[in-house]
Write a protein that holds these residues in place. Structure first.
Motif, PDB file in Angstrom:
ATOM      1  N   PHE A 163       0.850  -1.193   0.000  1.00 47.00           N
ATOM      2  CA  PHE A 163       0.000   0.000   0.000  1.00 47.00           C
ATOM      3  C   PHE A 163       0.876   1.230   0.000  1.00 47.00           C
ATOM      4  N   VAL A 164       0.477   2.256  -0.732  1.00 46.11           N
ATOM      5  CA  VAL A 164       1.133   3.550  -0.685  1.00 46.11           C
ATOM      6  C   VAL A 164       0.485   4.372   0.422  1.00 46.11           C
ATOM      7  N   GLN A 165      -0.826   4.279   0.515  1.00 46.75           N
ATOM      8  CA  GLN A 165      -1.587   4.930   1.577  1.00 46.75           C
ATOM      9  C   GLN A 165      -2.663   3.962   2.039  1.00 46.75           C
ATOM     10  N   LEU A 166      -2.977   4.018   3.317  1.00 44.45           N
ATOM     11  CA  LEU A 166      -3.984   3.135   3.874  1.00 44.45           C
ATOM     12  C   LEU A 166      -4.758   3.905   4.933  1.00 44.45           C
ATOM     13  N   VAL A 167      -6.063   3.898   4.830  1.00 42.77           N
ATOM     14  CA  VAL A 167      -6.930   4.575   5.795  1.00 42.77           C
ATOM     15  C   VAL A 167      -7.766   3.511   6.482  1.00 42.77           C
ATOM     16  N   SER A 168      -7.882   3.615   7.785  1.00 34.15           N
ATOM     17  CA  SER A 168      -8.699   2.641   8.507  1.00 34.15           C
ATOM     18  C   SER A 168      -9.752   3.355   9.327  1.00 34.15           C
ATOM     19  N   GLY A 169     -10.755   2.623   9.668  1.00 35.53           N
ATOM     20  CA  GLY A 169     -11.828   3.153  10.488  1.00 35.53           C
ATOM     21  C   GLY A 169     -12.514   2.015  11.208  1.00 35.53           C
ATOM     22  N   VAL A 170     -13.520   2.362  11.969  1.00 40.24           N
ATOM     23  CA  VAL A 170     -14.308   1.362  12.691  1.00 40.24           C
ATOM     24  C   VAL A 170     -15.757   1.544  12.277  1.00 40.24           C
ATOM     25  N   ILE A 171     -16.324   0.548  11.728  1.00 37.79           N
ATOM     26  CA  ILE A 171     -17.714   0.437  11.277  1.00 37.79           C
ATOM     27  C   ILE A 171     -17.867   0.916   9.839  1.00 37.79           C
ATOM     28  N   TRP A 172     -18.200  -0.014   8.972  1.00 37.42           N
ATOM     29  CA  TRP A 172     -18.626   0.334   7.617  1.00 37.42           C
ATOM     30  C   TRP A 172     -19.999   0.974   7.729  1.00 37.42           C
ATOM     31  N   LEU A 173     -20.169   2.128   7.128  1.00 34.47           N
ATOM     32  CA  LEU A 173     -21.468   2.798   7.118  1.00 34.47           C
ATOM     33  C   LEU A 173     -22.293   2.352   5.916  1.00 34.47           C
ATOM     34  N   LEU A 174     -21.660   2.314   4.750  1.00 36.73           N
ATOM     35  CA  LEU A 174     -22.323   1.919   3.508  1.00 36.73           C
ATOM     36  C   LEU A 174     -21.446   0.933   2.747  1.00 36.73           C
ATOM     37  N   ARG A 175     -22.048  -0.082   2.162  1.00 37.22           N
ATOM     38  CA  ARG A 175     -21.374  -1.012   1.246  1.00 37.22           C
ATOM     39  C   ARG A 175     -22.293  -1.204   0.058  1.00 37.22           C
ATOM     40  N   ASN A 176     -21.773  -0.934  -1.125  1.00 36.63           N
ATOM     41  CA  ASN A 176     -22.541  -1.111  -2.360  1.00 36.63           C
ATOM     42  C   ASN A 176     -23.893  -0.392  -2.314  1.00 36.63           C
ATOM     43  N   GLY A 177     -23.901   0.807  -1.730  1.00 32.95           N
ATOM     44  CA  GLY A 177     -25.089   1.638  -1.713  1.00 32.95           C
ATOM     45  C   GLY A 177     -26.103   1.327  -0.634  1.00 32.95           C
ATOM     46  N   GLU A 178     -25.819   0.362   0.215  1.00 33.25           N
ATOM     47  CA  GLU A 178     -26.754  -0.011   1.281  1.00 33.25           C
ATOM     48  C   GLU A 178     -26.128   0.234   2.649  1.00 33.25           C
ATOM     49  N   ILE A 179     -26.950   0.612   3.611  1.00 39.99           N
ATOM     50  CA  ILE A 179     -26.459   0.800   4.981  1.00 39.99           C
ATOM     51  C   ILE A 179     -25.957  -0.549   5.495  1.00 39.99           C
ATOM     52  N   TYR A 180     -24.772  -0.543   6.069  1.00 39.74           N
ATOM     53  CA  TYR A 180     -24.047  -1.771   6.388  1.00 39.74           C
ATOM     54  C   TYR A 180     -23.636  -1.840   7.865  1.00 39.74           C
ATOM     55  N   ILE A 181     -24.273  -1.074   8.705  1.00 42.17           N
ATOM     56  CA  ILE A 181     -23.839  -0.972  10.102  1.00 42.17           C
ATOM     57  C   ILE A 181     -24.015  -2.288  10.850  1.00 42.17           C
ATOM     58  N   GLU A 182     -25.158  -2.930  10.729  1.00 41.04           N
ATOM     59  CA  GLU A 182     -25.387  -4.195  11.456  1.00 41.04           C
ATOM     60  C   GLU A 182     -24.383  -5.263  11.043  1.00 41.04           C
ATOM     61  N   GLU A 183     -24.145  -5.392   9.731  1.00 38.12           N
ATOM     62  CA  GLU A 183     -23.195  -6.381   9.240  1.00 38.12           C
ATOM     63  C   GLU A 183     -21.784  -6.067   9.724  1.00 38.12           C
ATOM     64  N   VAL A 219     -23.504   8.505  -1.983  1.00 38.86           N
ATOM     65  CA  VAL A 219     -22.301   7.754  -1.607  1.00 38.86           C
ATOM     66  C   VAL A 219     -22.652   6.266  -1.614  1.00 38.86           C
ATOM     67  N   VAL A 220     -21.759   5.441  -2.150  1.00 39.44           N
ATOM     68  CA  VAL A 220     -22.037   4.008  -2.224  1.00 39.44           C
ATOM     69  C   VAL A 220     -21.219   3.171  -1.239  1.00 39.44           C
ATOM     70  N   ASN A 221     -20.018   3.609  -0.903  1.00 38.97           N
ATOM     71  CA  ASN A 221     -19.190   2.931   0.097  1.00 38.97           C
ATOM     72  C   ASN A 221     -18.624   3.989   1.027  1.00 38.97           C
ATOM     73  N   ALA A 222     -18.727   3.748   2.342  1.00 40.15           N
ATOM     74  CA  ALA A 222     -18.203   4.719   3.315  1.00 40.15           C
ATOM     75  C   ALA A 222     -17.859   4.016   4.613  1.00 40.15           C
ATOM     76  N   ILE A 223     -16.795   4.503   5.255  1.00 41.30           N
ATOM     77  CA  ILE A 223     -16.420   4.006   6.575  1.00 41.30           C
ATOM     78  C   ILE A 223     -16.392   5.170   7.555  1.00 41.30           C
ATOM     79  N   ASN A 224     -16.678   4.847   8.794  1.00 40.80           N
ATOM     80  CA  ASN A 224     -16.598   5.808   9.879  1.00 40.80           C
ATOM     81  C   ASN A 224     -15.135   5.954  10.287  1.00 40.80           C
ATOM     82  N   LEU A 225     -14.684   7.181  10.408  1.00 39.36           N
ATOM     83  CA  LEU A 225     -13.341   7.461  10.901  1.00 39.36           C
ATOM     84  C   LEU A 225     -13.458   7.935  12.342  1.00 39.36           C
TER      85      LEU A 225
END
Length: 138
Positions: free
Chosen positions: A20-40, A104-110
């Motif tokens: 990786f040249v750059q890598l960003v991490s977070g806790v909890i996916w908010l959206l995956r493929n346009g759908e809310i993904y918090i429970e998963e 937004v279709v994919n998002a993570i909480n920072l």
């Protein structure tokens, strides 16, 4: 590796052949493929790493929030909301719904605690709830 989104193994992170040249991490996916993904996402996370309370509390408490994601065209989207834990701000559900409404279709909480700060062109554009004294060393 700009197309990589998701959970990484230790081998992925330490890969010397295709690093990786750059890598960003977070806790909890908010959206995956346009759908809310918090429970998963909550089911996939390790609850023992959260030191300030349960994941349910972290997800549902009003607080300052920051997130990163992209839209269908691949454009980067940065999100920031001011807040103070338990008294003002947004829950992660509210952030996810807002980002979805914006396309937004994919998002993570920072990080989104009291020191979460947004600076635009060198100017403070938010009001962090942690009020630190200016550093006068420089």
């Amino acid at each position: 590796r700009s197309s990589d989104l998701g959970y990484l193994s230790q081998e992925d992170v330490l890969d010397r052949v295709n690093p990786f040249v750059q890598l960003v991490s977070g806790v909890i996916w908010l959206l995956r493929n346009g759908e809310i993904y918090i429970e998963e996402s909550k089911r996939a996370e390790c609850d023992e790493t959260q030191s300030t309370g349960t994941f349910d509390h972290f997800i549902n408490v009003m607080s300052a929030r920051t997130a990163v994601g992209h839209d269908r065209s691949g454009r980067l989207v940065l999100f920031h909301a001011d807040g103070q834990t338990s008294s003002r701000g947004l829950t992660l559900w509210e952030v996810a719904e807002f980002l979805k409404e914006q396309g937004v279709v994919n998002a993570i909480n920072l990080y989104g605690g009291g020191s979460a700060t947004l600076v635009v062109n060198g100017t403070l554009a938010s009001y962090p709830s942690d009020h630190c004294k200016p550093d006068r060393k420089s």
